[in-house]
Design a protein around this motif. Sequence first.
Motif, PDB file in Angstrom:
ATOM      1  N   SER A  26       0.844  -1.200   0.000  1.00  0.00           N
ATOM      2  CA  SER A  26       0.000   0.000   0.000  1.00  0.00           C
ATOM      3  C   SER A  26       0.876   1.245   0.000  1.00  0.00           C
ATOM      4  CB  SER A  26      -0.931   0.009   1.217  1.00  0.00           C
ATOM      5  OG  SER A  26      -0.206   0.183   2.377  1.00  0.00           O
ATOM      6  N   PRO A  27       1.146   1.788  -1.187  1.00  0.00           N
ATOM      7  CA  PRO A  27       1.989   2.976  -1.260  1.00  0.00           C
ATOM      8  C   PRO A  27       1.358   4.118  -0.452  1.00  0.00           C
ATOM      9  CG  PRO A  27       1.317   2.210  -3.457  1.00  0.00           C
ATOM     10  CD  PRO A  27       0.593   1.382  -2.466  1.00  0.00           C
ATOM     11  N   GLY A  28       2.160   4.920   0.161  1.00  0.00           N
ATOM     12  CA  GLY A  28       1.603   6.047   0.923  1.00  0.00           C
ATOM     13  C   GLY A  28       1.527   5.765   2.411  1.00  0.00           C
ATOM     14  N   SER A  29       1.905   4.541   2.821  1.00  0.00           N
ATOM     15  CA  SER A  29       1.849   4.239   4.255  1.00  0.00           C
ATOM     16  C   SER A  29       3.170   4.641   4.904  1.00  0.00           C
ATOM     17  CB  SER A  29       1.581   2.748   4.439  1.00  0.00           C
ATOM     18  OG  SER A  29       1.418   2.472   5.803  1.00  0.00           O
ATOM     19  N   ARG A  30       3.392   5.952   4.984  1.00  0.00           N
ATOM     20  CA  ARG A  30       4.665   6.445   5.530  1.00  0.00           C
ATOM     21  C   ARG A  30       4.609   6.457   7.046  1.00  0.00           C
ATOM     22  NH1 ARG A  30       7.740   9.328   1.663  1.00  0.00           N
ATOM     23  NH2 ARG A  30       9.255   9.516   3.328  1.00  0.00           N
ATOM     24  N   PRO A  31       5.775   6.294   7.715  1.00  0.00           N
ATOM     25  CA  PRO A  31       5.769   6.234   9.183  1.00  0.00           C
ATOM     26  C   PRO A  31       5.303   7.527   9.853  1.00  0.00           C
ATOM     27  CG  PRO A  31       7.819   5.354   8.313  1.00  0.00           C
ATOM     28  CD  PRO A  31       7.104   6.003   7.157  1.00  0.00           C
ATOM     29  N   GLU A  54       4.498  -1.851  13.653  1.00  0.00           N
ATOM     30  CA  GLU A  54       3.869  -2.539  12.519  1.00  0.00           C
ATOM     31  C   GLU A  54       2.635  -1.746  12.045  1.00  0.00           C
ATOM     32  OE1 GLU A  54       4.857  -7.096  13.968  1.00  0.00           O
ATOM     33  OE2 GLU A  54       3.156  -6.026  14.838  1.00  0.00           O
ATOM     34  N   ARG A  55       1.692  -1.591  12.941  1.00  0.00           N
ATOM     35  CA  ARG A  55       0.458  -0.842  12.636  1.00  0.00           C
ATOM     36  C   ARG A  55       0.134   0.022  13.830  1.00  0.00           C
ATOM     37  NH1 ARG A  55      -2.861  -2.654   8.718  1.00  0.00           N
ATOM     38  NH2 ARG A  55      -4.685  -1.845   9.781  1.00  0.00           N
ATOM     39  N   GLY A  56       0.392   1.289  13.719  1.00  0.00           N
ATOM     40  CA  GLY A  56       0.114   2.199  14.823  1.00  0.00           C
ATOM     41  C   GLY A  56      -0.936   3.211  14.422  1.00  0.00           C
ATOM     42  N   MET A  57      -0.560   4.483  14.480  1.00  0.00           N
ATOM     43  CA  MET A  57      -1.531   5.544  14.201  1.00  0.00           C
ATOM     44  C   MET A  57      -2.087   5.426  12.775  1.00  0.00           C
ATOM     45  SD  MET A  57      -1.094   9.591  14.817  1.00  0.00           S
ATOM     46  CE  MET A  57      -1.450   9.686  16.549  1.00  0.00           C
ATOM     47  N   ASN A  58      -3.389   5.393  12.659  1.00  0.00           N
ATOM     48  CA  ASN A  58      -4.074   5.236  11.357  1.00  0.00           C
ATOM     49  C   ASN A  58      -3.545   4.050  10.557  1.00  0.00           C
ATOM     50  OD1 ASN A  58      -5.642   7.524  11.869  1.00  0.00           O
ATOM     51  ND2 ASN A  58      -3.998   8.851  11.126  1.00  0.00           N
ATOM     52  N   GLY A  59      -3.119   3.009  11.258  1.00  0.00           N
ATOM     53  CA  GLY A  59      -2.624   1.800  10.601  1.00  0.00           C
ATOM     54  C   GLY A  59      -1.208   1.931  10.050  1.00  0.00           C
ATOM     55  N   ARG A  60      -0.562   3.046  10.334  1.00  0.00           N
ATOM     56  CA  ARG A  60       0.778   3.275   9.766  1.00  0.00           C
ATOM     57  C   ARG A  60       1.879   2.880  10.753  1.00  0.00           C
ATOM     58  NH1 ARG A  60      -0.033   9.428   8.031  1.00  0.00           N
ATOM     59  NH2 ARG A  60       2.182   9.321   7.609  1.00  0.00           N
ATOM     60  N   PRO A  61       3.065   2.481  10.237  1.00  0.00           N
ATOM     61  CA  PRO A  61       4.183   2.161  11.138  1.00  0.00           C
ATOM     62  C   PRO A  61       4.497   3.386  12.006  1.00  0.00           C
ATOM     63  CG  PRO A  61       4.699   1.518   8.878  1.00  0.00           C
ATOM     64  CD  PRO A  61       3.430   2.314   8.819  1.00  0.00           C
ATOM     65  N   THR A  62       4.555   3.187  13.310  1.00  0.00           N
ATOM     66  CA  THR A  62       4.648   4.331  14.220  1.00  0.00           C
ATOM     67  C   THR A  62       5.815   4.162  15.183  1.00  0.00           C
ATOM     68  OG1 THR A  62       2.266   4.652  14.047  1.00  0.00           O
ATOM     69  CG2 THR A  62       3.345   5.650  15.959  1.00  0.00           C
ATOM     70  N   LEU A  63       6.635   5.201  15.230  1.00  0.00           N
ATOM     71  CA  LEU A  63       7.763   5.218  16.167  1.00  0.00           C
ATOM     72  C   LEU A  63       7.344   6.030  17.390  1.00  0.00           C
ATOM     73  CD1 LEU A  63      10.939   4.703  16.582  1.00  0.00           C
ATOM     74  CD2 LEU A  63      11.177   7.094  15.862  1.00  0.00           C
ATOM     75  N   VAL A  64       7.296   5.381  18.551  1.00  0.00           N
ATOM     76  CA  VAL A  64       6.983   6.109  19.785  1.00  0.00           C
ATOM     77  C   VAL A  64       8.272   6.207  20.599  1.00  0.00           C
ATOM     78  CG1 VAL A  64       5.565   6.183  21.884  1.00  0.00           C
ATOM     79  CG2 VAL A  64       4.632   5.172  19.793  1.00  0.00           C
ATOM     80  N   GLN A  65       8.688   7.418  20.904  1.00  0.00           N
ATOM     81  CA  GLN A  65       9.879   7.610  21.738  1.00  0.00           C
ATOM     82  C   GLN A  65       9.570   8.592  22.851  1.00  0.00           C
ATOM     83  OE1 GLN A  65      12.910   5.611  19.144  1.00  0.00           O
ATOM     84  NE2 GLN A  65      12.722   5.865  21.320  1.00  0.00           N
ATOM     85  N   ASN A  66      10.160   8.313  23.999  1.00  0.00           N
ATOM     86  CA  ASN A  66      10.049   9.236  25.122  1.00  0.00           C
ATOM     87  C   ASN A  66      10.754  10.559  24.771  1.00  0.00           C
ATOM     88  OD1 ASN A  66      11.862  10.090  27.807  1.00  0.00           O
ATOM     89  ND2 ASN A  66       9.684   9.753  28.179  1.00  0.00           N
ATOM     90  N   VAL A  67      10.285  11.651  25.349  1.00  0.00           N
ATOM     91  CA  VAL A  67      10.876  12.955  24.987  1.00  0.00           C
ATOM     92  C   VAL A  67      12.312  13.122  25.485  1.00  0.00           C
ATOM     93  CG1 VAL A  67       8.795  14.338  24.583  1.00  0.00           C
ATOM     94  CG2 VAL A  67       9.615  14.012  26.924  1.00  0.00           C
TER      95      VAL A  67
END
Length: 440
Positions: free
Chosen positions: A83-88, A195-208
């Motif tokens: 699915s093109p357009g599934s940017r992180p 794998e599938r985070g926000m709106n199904g997109r690959p999501t990097l969660v990092q502490n501030v």
Amino acid sequence: MSTHRLLPIDPQTGRARDLRSLASHAAAFGPLPILPPSADGHPGPLIEAIAESRLCGRGGGWFPTARKMQAVVDSAAGRRKRSPGSRPVVIANAMEGEPASGKDAVLLAHVPHLILDGIQAAAATVGATDAYLAVHRGTPSIDDLERAIAERRSDLVRVELITPPARYVASEESALSHWAGDDTATPVYGDRPFERGMNGRPTLVQNVETLAHLGLIARHGGSWFAEVGDAQAPGTTLVTVGGRVRQPGVIEVPTGTPVSDILARCGGVDGPVEGFLTGGYGGAWVASEALWSAEWAPAQVREAGGVIGAGILWALDAAICPLHEMARVATYMAGESAGQCGPCRFGLPSVADDLTDLARAASTREDLARINARLALVVNRGGCKHPDGTARFIGTGLTVFSAEVAEHLGGGCSASRSGASLPIPKIRKTPVKRAGKDFR
Ligand SMILES: Cc1cc2nc3c(=O)[nH]c(=O)nc-3n(C[C@H](O)[C@H](O)[C@H](O)COP(=O)(O)O)c2cc1C
Ligand code: SF4
């Protein structure tokens, strides 16, 4: 000369400098270099410096940041074919759900642009097109943060401020990634955010705090970062020191600093200490003598029986009953769960009730055995690590304070002062239905 400090100190006041404006930030830290973005399914070039730095996440798990970023890039590359357009997406976690922690609030209040630099660096490295800064609802610095974001007109990726509810589990990464903008933010099990985070997109969660370190690594490189601190988890780290110390607060130290030095930096302990809480309410208790001689680095604190977690070091006043403290926190943690899985629906409320009875010296050896049996049952059985952390908090406490447990089983209590020490946020309406004492 480059500095290892996230929080530059004003020599006049001895306090962290106020670097809220972009001009003061640039003057203190220097410009953020141009960040070459990722391309063709590969991470951006900064990944090499991040790997070299051996930066580990400061949100609690101390997971290697470069590995997490690579997982997001790989996941996005695999997805793009289908699915093109599934940017992180990048989410900066400034929720600071641990009630005894203050480090993220200090960063937000003093060096917001360093966090925003880190968000840009992370976005360039994983090829993210959207970025969010998550602060819990009611955070005092929201207006300042909005101003700071608005000042940064040349950023590659626009950062949006999001404000999920101030609940303990709302800051767990899958809860943040799936937050729907409403009053609930609950962990979601199944696919992980990378794998599938926000709106199904690959999501990097990092502490501030992790991202603020990244803002410095982008300027000075990975080997510079790793020059100080513990060999396995280098750099500096923020520690929230509280309880029976003369000057509680947030300090920055190289990882590997002896705990005795950290306490000395906070004016030393202010009377007898019964034990230390390490890592917060999802952390672990350690006997005073075992921790005193340890170094503040993940492996060394683990060897002493604790966890660094979100960087909390709390000295428990020996005059206060540790079992009362544990019962208060266990009740809070049971009420903060999302109430979706067995360990949280049934296990934690039952253990909290039993612990409250033990604290009131109204328990028998059988009751104590039941607490321990239930603790074993909640571990590794939840959709997230909330029950595991709470079970560790209670289990280590029962061991470290075994003499007090024995006193309570005999109907007594050795505390010479009533009162509470550990902070409990106002408990909101709990979604958890109490299940009585029949959890097996
Ligand atoms: C119940 C629970 C609560 C959490 N709360 C926070 C939090 O308040 N802030 C945070 O940064 N990470 C929190 N975490 C960890 C996040 O899920 C995530 O691992 C972290 O934000 C990743 O950042 P890092 O790799 O930079 O450490 C929590 C985890 C759990 C299980
Ligand atoms: S373990 Fe508890 S907090 Fe975590 S998802 Fe399940 S119910 Fe929610």
